[in-house]
Each structure stands twice: as structure tokens, then as C-alpha cells.
Design a protein around this motif. Structure first.
Motif, PDB file in Angstrom:
ATOM      1  N   THR A   2     -17.602  14.442  10.147  1.00 45.05           N
ATOM      2  CA  THR A   2     -17.729  15.412   8.989  1.00 45.05           C
ATOM      3  C   THR A   2     -18.099  16.906   9.734  1.00 45.05           C
ATOM      4  O   THR A   2     -19.219  16.404  10.837  1.00 45.05           O
ATOM      5  CB  THR A   2     -18.567  15.134   7.855  1.00 45.05           C
ATOM      6  OG1 THR A   2     -19.799  14.655   8.234  1.00 45.05           O
ATOM      7  CG2 THR A   2     -17.749  13.994   6.844  1.00 45.05           C
ATOM      8  N   VAL A   4     -18.618  21.188   8.964  1.00 47.60           N
ATOM      9  CA  VAL A   4     -18.878  22.222   8.333  1.00 47.60           C
ATOM     10  C   VAL A   4     -18.550  23.498   9.038  1.00 47.60           C
ATOM     11  O   VAL A   4     -18.971  23.879  10.050  1.00 47.60           O
ATOM     12  CB  VAL A   4     -20.226  22.393   7.662  1.00 47.60           C
ATOM     13  CG1 VAL A   4     -20.448  23.600   6.745  1.00 47.60           C
ATOM     14  CG2 VAL A   4     -20.799  21.278   6.815  1.00 47.60           C
ATOM     15  N   VAL A   9     -16.890  25.657   4.579  1.00 47.45           N
ATOM     16  CA  VAL A   9     -15.902  24.623   4.184  1.00 47.45           C
ATOM     17  C   VAL A   9     -16.243  23.308   4.662  1.00 47.45           C
ATOM     18  O   VAL A   9     -16.261  23.305   6.066  1.00 47.45           O
ATOM     19  CB  VAL A   9     -14.524  25.019   4.063  1.00 47.45           C
ATOM     20  CG1 VAL A   9     -13.627  23.850   3.885  1.00 47.45           C
ATOM     21  CG2 VAL A   9     -14.305  26.416   3.357  1.00 47.45           C
ATOM     22  N   ILE A  10     -16.442  22.169   4.289  1.00 46.68           N
ATOM     23  CA  ILE A  10     -16.625  20.695   4.776  1.00 46.68           C
ATOM     24  C   ILE A  10     -15.322  20.233   5.117  1.00 46.68           C
ATOM     25  O   ILE A  10     -14.355  20.120   4.174  1.00 46.68           O
ATOM     26  CB  ILE A  10     -17.453  19.812   3.648  1.00 46.68           C
ATOM     27  CG1 ILE A  10     -18.765  20.461   3.130  1.00 46.68           C
ATOM     28  CG2 ILE A  10     -17.479  18.788   4.298  1.00 46.68           C
ATOM     29  CD1 ILE A  10     -19.523  19.702   2.018  1.00 46.68           C
ATOM     30  N   ASN A  11     -15.275  19.671   6.243  1.00 43.19           N
ATOM     31  CA  ASN A  11     -14.099  19.005   6.715  1.00 43.19           C
ATOM     32  C   ASN A  11     -14.424  17.803   7.067  1.00 43.19           C
ATOM     33  O   ASN A  11     -15.416  17.097   7.563  1.00 43.19           O
ATOM     34  CB  ASN A  11     -13.540  19.671   7.982  1.00 43.19           C
ATOM     35  CG  ASN A  11     -12.417  18.921   8.784  1.00 43.19           C
ATOM     36  OD1 ASN A  11     -12.542  18.017   9.649  1.00 43.19           O
ATOM     37  ND2 ASN A  11     -11.280  19.314   7.992  1.00 43.19           N
ATOM     38  N   ASN A  46     -14.450  23.531  14.251  1.00 35.06           N
ATOM     39  CA  ASN A  46     -15.880  23.903  13.536  1.00 35.06           C
ATOM     40  C   ASN A  46     -17.018  23.318  14.459  1.00 35.06           C
ATOM     41  O   ASN A  46     -18.184  23.974  14.544  1.00 35.06           O
ATOM     42  CB  ASN A  46     -15.702  22.766  12.311  1.00 35.06           C
ATOM     43  CG  ASN A  46     -15.115  23.242  11.313  1.00 35.06           C
ATOM     44  OD1 ASN A  46     -14.518  24.457  11.235  1.00 35.06           O
ATOM     45  ND2 ASN A  46     -14.884  22.253  10.210  1.00 35.06           N
ATOM     46  N   THR A  76      -8.800  25.723   4.239  1.00 37.48           N
ATOM     47  CA  THR A  76      -9.888  26.293   3.152  1.00 37.48           C
ATOM     48  C   THR A  76     -10.141  25.369   2.123  1.00 37.48           C
ATOM     49  O   THR A  76     -10.835  25.475   1.421  1.00 37.48           O
ATOM     50  CB  THR A  76      -9.039  27.447   2.427  1.00 37.48           C
ATOM     51  OG1 THR A  76      -7.896  26.731   1.903  1.00 37.48           O
ATOM     52  CG2 THR A  76      -8.900  28.536   3.321  1.00 37.48           C
ATOM     53  N   SER A  78     -12.044  22.040   1.105  1.00 37.41           N
ATOM     54  CA  SER A  78     -13.330  21.197   1.415  1.00 37.41           C
ATOM     55  C   SER A  78     -13.002  19.866   1.058  1.00 37.41           C
ATOM     56  O   SER A  78     -12.526  19.569  -0.084  1.00 37.41           O
ATOM     57  CB  SER A  78     -14.455  21.723   0.455  1.00 37.41           C
ATOM     58  OG  SER A  78     -15.643  21.063   0.934  1.00 37.41           O
ATOM     59  N   GLU A  79     -12.969  18.835   2.037  1.00 37.01           N
ATOM     60  CA  GLU A  79     -12.728  17.452   1.947  1.00 37.01           C
ATOM     61  C   GLU A  79     -14.006  16.722   1.624  1.00 37.01           C
ATOM     62  O   GLU A  79     -14.194  15.601   1.266  1.00 37.01           O
ATOM     63  CB  GLU A  79     -12.103  17.077   2.936  1.00 37.01           C
ATOM     64  CG  GLU A  79     -10.752  17.853   3.578  1.00 37.01           C
ATOM     65  CD  GLU A  79     -10.305  17.555   4.970  1.00 37.01           C
ATOM     66  OE1 GLU A  79      -9.357  18.125   5.041  1.00 37.01           O
ATOM     67  OE2 GLU A  79     -11.037  17.075   5.611  1.00 37.01           O
TER      68      GLU A  79
END
Length: 79
Positions: A2, A4, A9-11, A46, A76, A78-79
Motif C-alpha cells: 500500500t 499513498v 489517494v490510497i493505492n 507514489n 484517482t 482509492s483502493e
């Protein structure tokens, strides 16, 4: 893994393998391929922007949810 983005936005991205590179200091390595057209994936972008990422260990109960993060979502989302 993970990350950010600088936009908050969290990936989340599934990786089947990572490696310990060093114990002192603690370092791990991951390999992030590029998208077609040599575009950088969100995970790599990121990490490059923030210098941070988290390796998450997934158990058998979370595999299905984790696999959903492998979809090609826009950056765009967020996962």
C-alpha cells in the motif's frame, strides 16, 4: 503493497513476492513493472513521490478482497 499518493489517494497493489535486502538497516525490495507504453504504475509513482510504502501480509481470509486490488483502477480511485 500500500502507498499513498501526494494527493492523499490510497493505492493497494498485490505482489506475490518481495525480498529482504538487509536486516541492519531493515530493507525490503519489490519490483514494480510499468504499464503498456512505459507508463509508471501508481505504486511506483507514489513511492517515488513520498519515499514510503507498506508491505502487508494477507491471510487466506483476505485473499479475495486483496485480489480485487489487481484491477486497473484509475489513479484517482482509492483502493
Amino acid at each position: 503493497v500500500t502507498t499513498v499518493g501526494s494527493d492523499g489517494v490510497i493505492n493497494a497493489a498485490p505482489f506475490s513476492y518481495f525480498n529482504v535486502a538487509s536486516i541492519e538497516p531493515m530493507m525490503v525490495s519489490i519490483a514494480v513493472m510499468r504499464k503498456p507504453g512505459s507508463l509508471m504504475k501508481d505504486t511506483a509513482r507514489n513511492i517515488q513521490e513520498t519515499g514510503e510504502f507498506v508491505v502487508n501480509m494477507v491471510d487466506v481470509y483476505n485473499v479475495d478482497v486483496m485480489n480485487q486490488t489487481s484491477a486497473d483502477y484509475p489513479s484517482t480511485v482509492s483502493e
